[in-house]
Design an enzyme around this catalytic site. Structure first.
Site, PDB file in Angstrom:
ATOM      1  N   THR A  99       0.848  -1.192   0.000  1.00 63.75           N
ATOM      2  CA  THR A  99       0.000   0.000   0.000  1.00 63.75           C
ATOM      3  C   THR A  99       0.885   1.243   0.000  1.00 63.75           C
ATOM      4  O   THR A  99       2.088   1.156   0.257  1.00 63.75           O
ATOM      5  CB  THR A  99      -0.918   0.043   1.238  1.00 63.75           C
ATOM      6  OG1 THR A  99      -0.114   0.022   2.423  1.00 63.75           O
ATOM      7  CG2 THR A  99      -1.888  -1.129   1.246  1.00 63.75           C
ATOM      8  N   GLU A 100       0.281   2.368  -0.287  1.00 60.37           N
ATOM      9  CA  GLU A 100       1.045   3.612  -0.205  1.00 60.37           C
ATOM     10  C   GLU A 100       1.448   3.872   1.243  1.00 60.37           C
ATOM     11  O   GLU A 100       0.766   3.445   2.177  1.00 60.37           O
ATOM     12  CB  GLU A 100       0.252   4.780  -0.770  1.00 60.37           C
ATOM     13  CG  GLU A 100      -0.930   5.220   0.054  1.00 60.37           C
ATOM     14  CD  GLU A 100      -1.616   6.456  -0.522  1.00 60.37           C
ATOM     15  OE1 GLU A 100      -0.944   7.481  -0.703  1.00 60.37           O
ATOM     16  OE2 GLU A 100      -2.834   6.373  -0.778  1.00 60.37           O
ATOM     17  N   ASP A 154      -6.446   1.021   7.024  1.00 60.66           N
ATOM     18  CA  ASP A 154      -6.816  -0.123   7.863  1.00 60.66           C
ATOM     19  C   ASP A 154      -8.305  -0.437   7.795  1.00 60.66           C
ATOM     20  O   ASP A 154      -9.028  -0.344   8.785  1.00 60.66           O
ATOM     21  CB  ASP A 154      -6.397   0.107   9.325  1.00 60.66           C
ATOM     22  CG  ASP A 154      -4.901  -0.116   9.514  1.00 60.66           C
ATOM     23  OD1 ASP A 154      -4.224  -0.471   8.540  1.00 60.66           O
ATOM     24  OD2 ASP A 154      -4.417   0.070  10.635  1.00 60.66           O
ATOM     25  N   CYS A 168       2.210   6.778   4.043  1.00 60.47           N
ATOM     26  CA  CYS A 168       2.081   8.192   4.394  1.00 60.47           C
ATOM     27  C   CYS A 168       3.278   8.558   5.266  1.00 60.47           C
ATOM     28  O   CYS A 168       3.469   7.993   6.352  1.00 60.47           O
ATOM     29  CB  CYS A 168       0.760   8.452   5.112  1.00 60.47           C
ATOM     30  SG  CYS A 168      -0.670   8.343   4.017  1.00 60.47           S
TER      31      CYS A 168
END
Length: 295
Positions: free
Chosen positions: A106-107, A173, A109
């Site tokens: 996933t990306e 999530d 942050c």
């Protein structure tokens, strides 16, 4: 003597703990975070030249509870179909059959989750809280108006993430998310107790439980206190929530407009506004230009 264009030697490269079968993603040993179900590692997308998050779930841990494995697969399938600026992006997924591990990229942050970020920055203006709130609500509006409707069910400041350099906020999530049909009713008790709407305990609820959780997130953002931290047991917390008793942190809010806005979010289910309605609330009106510029 090697030329300047030579590839770096193995000693010069930062070592990957492993590389995905396609050779595109490399995982570093460094943990970004972990929960009851998964570990998240720092990783790198060699093709795009960017940092990513490598999520790893040991399926063998759930060999006696196949329903959890089904839930995990549902989360992955759900993430693959969600495309919104305020929802964490899923890039790739595969299963390591040899080790019975499910991996998905996933990306990442850069500034981590909103809870930790807020603790690092103790002096935050009401305007900043409004900017974060608008983006969370935009993400929720996308989930709730998705066909079919998606309820997050476990929204809290530890699974809302931020890129602090641009103030971009994203919901992540979705492990407890559920997809519900046209009647928008769900019947499973899951979530983080301090953020759970009263009707969640009755196991008969709609997407408006996420609005309640958002209100509690905003309360935490404003006070840096986890709601109901004064309760030393789940039983005491349950009694307060189901009796409509507000957390002590609520009384520490000094801004009357902020207090009234949070009150709207955590009110009775029938009186609770949708994410779309909250985005039109006068409390958030002065940050619309910023939000448009950001997107």
């Amino acid at each position: 003597m090697p030329s300047a264009s030579s590839d770096p030697t193995d000693e010069e490269r930062e070592p990957f703990a492993e590389v995905d079968p396609s050779g595109r993603f490399g995982r570093y040993p460094e943990l970004l975070g972990h929960g009851a179900v998964k570990k998240v590692y720092r990783a790198f997308d060699l093709e795009e030249g960017r940092d990513v998050a490598w999520n790893q779930i040991k399926l063998s841990k759930f060999s006696d509870t196949p329903y959890i494995i089904d839930k995990i697969h549902s989360e992955i399938a759900l993430l693959k179909n969600l495309k919104n600026d305020n929802i964490i992006v899923l890039y790739h997924v595969w299963k390591d059959n040899e080790h019975n591990i499910l991996n998905f990229i996933t990306e990442e942050c850069a500034s981590g989750n909103l809870r930790d970020y807020r603790k690092k920055h103790r002096h935050v203006s009401i305007k900043a809280l409004k900017k974060w709130s608008r983006q969370i609500l935009q993400g929720l509006d996308y989930l709730h108006t998705h066909d079919p409707c998606v309820i997050h069910r476990d929204l809290n400041c530890s699974n809302i993430f931020i890129n602090g350099n641009v103030g971009k906020v994203k919901i992540g999530d979705l492990g407890l998310a559920t997809i519900v049909g046209k009647n928008h009713a769900a019947h499973t008790l899951l979530g983080t107790p301090e953020y759970m709407a009263p009707e969640l305990y009755e196991e008969n609820y709609t997407e408006l439980v996420d609005i309640y959780s958002f209100g509690m997130c905003l309360l935490e953002m404003a006070t840096m206190e986890i709601p109901y931290s004064e309760c030393d047991s789940i039983a005491k917390l349950y009694r307060k929530v189901t009796s409509g008793i507000r957390p002590q942190a609520f009384n520490k809010l000094s801004d009357p407009e902020l207090k009234a806005f949070i009150e709207r979010c955590i009110g009775k289910p029938r009186a609770r506004p949708s994410a779309a309605e909250l985005l039109k609330d006068p409390f958030l009106s002065d940050v619309v230009k910023y939000d448009n510029d950001l997107n």
